[in-house]
Design an enzyme around this catalytic site. Sequence first.
Site, PDB file in Angstrom:
ATOM      1  N   GLU A 177      48.981  43.431  45.389  1.00 57.58           N
ATOM      2  CA  GLU A 177      48.393  43.812  46.677  1.00 57.58           C
ATOM      3  C   GLU A 177      48.976  42.971  47.797  1.00 57.58           C
ATOM      4  O   GLU A 177      49.236  43.461  48.891  1.00 57.58           O
ATOM      5  CB  GLU A 177      46.869  43.628  46.647  1.00 57.58           C
ATOM      6  N   GLU A 178      49.192  41.691  47.522  1.00 55.60           N
ATOM      7  CA  GLU A 178      49.630  40.757  48.577  1.00 55.60           C
ATOM      8  C   GLU A 178      51.019  41.090  49.100  1.00 55.60           C
ATOM      9  O   GLU A 178      51.400  40.632  50.174  1.00 55.60           O
ATOM     10  CB  GLU A 178      49.603  39.311  48.056  1.00 55.60           C
ATOM     11  N   ASP A 197      46.697  39.753  41.803  1.00 58.12           N
ATOM     12  CA  ASP A 197      47.715  38.795  42.253  1.00 58.12           C
ATOM     13  C   ASP A 197      47.161  37.882  43.331  1.00 58.12           C
ATOM     14  O   ASP A 197      46.170  38.202  43.999  1.00 58.12           O
ATOM     15  CB  ASP A 197      48.965  39.533  42.789  1.00 58.12           C
TER      16      ASP A 197
HETATM   17 ZN   LIG Z   1      43.228  40.125  49.030  1.00 51.57          ZN
END
Ligand SMILES: [Zn+2]
Length: 418
Positions: free
Chosen positions: A178-179, A83
């Site tokens: 992850e963000e 992502d």
């Molecule tokens: Zn990253």
Amino acid sequence: MTRKFDQELEDRLMRYAAIDSQSDETSPSTPSTPIQFDMLNLLQQELTEIGAQDVEITGDSVVVATIPGTAEGPTVGFLAHVDTAPQFNATGVKPRVIKGYNGGEITFPDDPDLVLSPEEHPYLAEKIGHDLITASGTTLLGADDKAGVSILMTMARHLIENPDIPHGPIRIAFTPDEEIGRGVTEQLPKDLKADFAYTLDGQEVGEIEYESFSADRAVIKITGVSIHPGLAKEKMVNATHLAAKIVQTLPQATLTPEVTDGREGFIHVTDMNGGSSEMEIKLILRDFEMEGLEAQRDLVRKVCDAVQASEPRATITCDISHQYRNMRYWLEKDMTPVDLARAACRELGIEPLSVPIRGGTDGSRLTEFGTPCPNLFTGMQCIHGPLEWISVQDMALATELCLSVVTKAAQTSGNMRS
Ligand SMILES: [Zn+2]
């Protein structure tokens, strides 16, 4: 200064960066946006094509794959996230390559006012002669973390084509979200089945990070007393005033992101929403040490209690929840993965840098859930905005680093299989 991986890394990043795979914190689904499957499905297909084994997309929408070992050794995992950051436009990314950077200011075709200058970005000044990749001015690039993806795909392809390189079993994982801090679940260590792992999500060359913040989030809800303003005298309790009082009472000159750096923690008000009848304040709490985080939790609760006491007719609740913990707490007990990466880095002629990360990584959560996981550099710079850029040659160094790590891991355990 062309290295053997330069062209492949450039081609991969150009291709992956053009695919919109932005995550969305407000979405409850997994992955948070269905467009992330455009990357996940592509990587599943490409891993299969290059001959990786056990390629699958797990129940948590993580692409996992095995590169079988050619020697005895621990199983080493590598992770990158598919992502891109929700903080800036990530739709319609038009990556471009600047071959042999000349050291001057970089301008952008789609925003004439935007300038990336070596004076403001000293790291850029070091990259004369490098091939740089940027976006076109109106979007981020998404080298965070498609650089990590490109590096791992290149490493995987190279190892599969060169079975004479001695290494133990390798597990690759490409995670979503992850963000927004949702890429790693407690299930992932079981799916990854690695003795230790690395995220490829760091920035400048040499970074080998094994310390992150410890992090909690707080949600404060304020319910006032709602009544027609014309009839409100001595009856209305306006939730906006109480919310303002809470924010105003929290320390602003000593404990916010804008006044802290290095090893200092902070309390950051990220959102304030609502109206006179109900308000919600969202905060993030960050510190490198558990005692510091505990003190922040106490402070937020005390402020809520004090404002509640000042207006008993309102209802103020404060809900604090766990996000992630400093990975150092686990890694310092066994520094093998960090030491291996540092030795591999020195072998490339680069002095390793281990600066505490003022944030978290997928590795923070993975380490906490049982798979030790430091973070390695990729070369990405100015992430989450329109100036984001990366040197292809930095990515090539990261690829060499990973190759050196897996060879060293096998050497340390000895015993060639054949
Ligand atoms: Zn990253």
